[in-house]
Design a protein around this motif. Structure first.
Motif, short mmCIF file in Angstrom:
data_model
loop_
_atom_site.label_atom_id
_atom_site.label_comp_id
_atom_site.label_asym_id
_atom_site.label_seq_id
_atom_site.Cartn_x
_atom_site.Cartn_y
_atom_site.Cartn_z
N ASN A 79 -45.60 -14.28 48.99
CA ASN A 79 -44.66 -13.28 48.48
C ASN A 79 -45.49 -12.13 47.92
N SER A 80 -45.47 -11.00 48.59
CA SER A 80 -46.36 -9.89 48.22
C SER A 80 -45.85 -9.04 47.05
N HIS A 81 -44.65 -9.31 46.55
CA HIS A 81 -44.16 -8.58 45.39
C HIS A 81 -44.94 -9.02 44.16
N CYS A 82 -45.32 -8.05 43.32
CA CYS A 82 -46.10 -8.38 42.13
C CYS A 82 -45.87 -7.33 41.05
N VAL A 83 -46.42 -7.62 39.88
CA VAL A 83 -46.38 -6.72 38.74
C VAL A 83 -47.77 -6.66 38.15
N LEU A 84 -48.23 -5.44 37.86
CA LEU A 84 -49.49 -5.22 37.14
C LEU A 84 -49.14 -4.57 35.81
N THR A 85 -49.71 -5.09 34.72
CA THR A 85 -49.40 -4.64 33.37
C THR A 85 -50.69 -4.33 32.64
N THR A 86 -50.68 -3.28 31.83
CA THR A 86 -51.80 -2.98 30.95
C THR A 86 -51.27 -2.28 29.70
N VAL A 102 -45.66 -3.83 45.78
CA VAL A 102 -45.96 -4.79 46.82
C VAL A 102 -47.46 -4.72 47.09
N ALA A 103 -48.12 -5.87 47.03
CA ALA A 103 -49.56 -5.93 47.29
C ALA A 103 -49.79 -5.98 48.80
N VAL A 104 -50.51 -4.99 49.29
CA VAL A 104 -50.85 -4.89 50.71
C VAL A 104 -52.36 -5.03 50.84
N ARG A 105 -52.80 -5.94 51.70
CA ARG A 105 -54.24 -6.11 51.88
C ARG A 105 -54.82 -4.87 52.54
#
Length: 171
Positions: A79-86, A102-105
């Motif tokens: 599942n390529s959906h993701c969240v990045l937090t800072t 969406v994380a794409v290689r």
């Protein structure tokens, strides 16, 4: 790709009276300057997975690498959906930024070299990567690199409280 200007919306329910939306360039600069990020992915059985990592902002997106057998890489394959937090771990000051996407290689060697150069510029020689055949090479093997363009992002300003949502792409 160049940085696109998203539509900014203030959520008055979670903002002080008189608050204004945070401008995207400020949030983007915070994303670019942060040293540490938290990546949230979903395991194949639906359970969440969160892990800290380092990342770089290049050409309108966050980029990170990981071992191909690590949990986050396996989750993203499913599942390529993701969240990045800072942000900051303070209650009354700072700006936290959350990026949904969406994380794409990324497999193009020229693009990977640009990302590898950004790692060195940001984190120093300790994070120098050799690029070959669509991967960052490490002592453990070939490490995939992922690109996450924001689809939606949120900014949580603390002190003078405001919550901003940025929507990217077609509205």
């Amino acid at each position: 790709m160049t940085d696109q200007e998203p539509v900014a919306e203030l959520d008055a329910r979670y903002s002080d009276d008189g608050a204004h939306p945070t401008e995207w360039p400020e949030a983007r600069d915070r994303l670019a300057a942060a040293e540490l990020y938290w990546l949230s992915t979903v395991r194949p059985d639906g359970r969440p997975h969160v892990t800290p990592l380092i990342a770089v902002w290049v050409a309108g997106a966050l980029h990170f690498c990981t071992g191909g057998d690590e949990r986050k890489a396996r989750n993203l394959a499913h599942n390529s959906h993701c969240v990045l937090t800072t942000g900051t771990n303070t209650l009354h000051a700072g700006l936290d930024v959350v990026v949904e996407g969406v994380a794409v290689r990324l497999a193009d060697d020229a693009a990977l070299r640009t990302v590898a150069d950004a790692y060195v510029a940001k984190y120093g020689d300790e994070w120098r990567f050799e690029v070959r055949d669509g991967y960052f090479l490490s002592s453990d093997g070939n490490d995939p690199v992922f690109r996450v363009e924001p689809v939606t992002a949120f900014g949580f300003r603390k002190g003078e409280y405001s919550q901003t949502r940025w929507r990217f792409g077609p509205s």
